[in-house]
Design an enzyme around this catalytic site. Sequence first.
Site, mmCIF file in Angstrom:
data_model
loop_
_atom_site.group_PDB
_atom_site.id
_atom_site.type_symbol
_atom_site.label_atom_id
_atom_site.label_comp_id
_atom_site.label_asym_id
_atom_site.label_seq_id
_atom_site.Cartn_x
_atom_site.Cartn_y
_atom_site.Cartn_z
ATOM 1 N N CYS A 108 0.833 -1.208 0.000
ATOM 2 C CA CYS A 108 0.000 0.000 0.000
ATOM 3 C C CYS A 108 0.872 1.264 0.000
ATOM 4 C CB CYS A 108 -1.000 -0.017 1.153
ATOM 5 S SG CYS A 108 -2.376 1.114 0.851
ATOM 6 N N HIS A 211 -3.785 -4.887 0.461
ATOM 7 C CA HIS A 211 -3.306 -5.315 1.784
ATOM 8 C C HIS A 211 -3.429 -6.829 1.936
ATOM 9 C CE1 HIS A 211 -2.444 -1.589 4.029
ATOM 10 N NE2 HIS A 211 -3.358 -1.033 3.250
ATOM 11 N N GLU A 213 -1.847 -8.803 3.780
ATOM 12 C CA GLU A 213 -1.737 -9.275 5.170
ATOM 13 C C GLU A 213 -3.100 -9.386 5.840
ATOM 14 O OE1 GLU A 213 -1.267 -6.268 4.202
ATOM 15 O OE2 GLU A 213 -2.150 -4.925 5.698
#
Length: 237
Positions: A108, A211, A213
């Site tokens: 990001c 994102h 994660e």
Amino acid sequence: MQSPVIGITSAHVEEEISTYPRQYYVQAIAQCGGTPLLLPVLAGGGAARRYLELVDGLLLSGGGDVEPRYFGQEPLRGTGKVYPERDSFEIELVRAALQQDMPVLAICRGIQVLNIAQGGDIYQDIYSQAPGVLEHSQKIGRGFPWHKVDLVPDSRLSNVLGSVEVRVNSFHHQAVKTVAPGFEVSATAADGITEAIESNHHRFVIGVQWHPEAMAPSDPMALKLFESFVAASRLKG
Ligand code: MN
């Protein structure tokens, strides 16, 4: 086999407390056998190079906007809150990491820092500078996909994910504009916004605008990116 240490960049309390590295980053690295290590902002004085001696891979985490002077522009209306110390620290850090051919995963804000550090630039605000783009600030929880991205066939990212199309989450109003020399676009959204870049002359240097994660707990494909990054970090030196 030894667990590679992955340095994760972090925000500063004065920037915006809610953007501290989310636990998602730590969990995703640990789940893939890495040892996460948070790197506090410390601009100047050679801290970046000393940090890199401690780690095998570098993860640039998400956060606020990058100050436009770092990519040679005046601030436009639409630029968000900036924290120049973090910008200069992370630019120094990622430049040093690339000089060593250390594996880098940039997420990001991280893809923007990576691109700027290597001579590219970004949209300060896609909604005002690229009218008609999709909604990139999703209206659903962080773990859910929001829009699709098309991956460039045979790009490193496409090969890592084993696909030419994935659905990703989206929490950004900035995006890569001019891609840095030595880098290539490896994913785009349907509106043409660049969603991933990669170096064509390093072992593993990938930036993604989404994102992964936050999707990793529920999406095996998002976890694959971390698996591949941690695996590359095992091979340091
Ligand atoms: Mn997006």
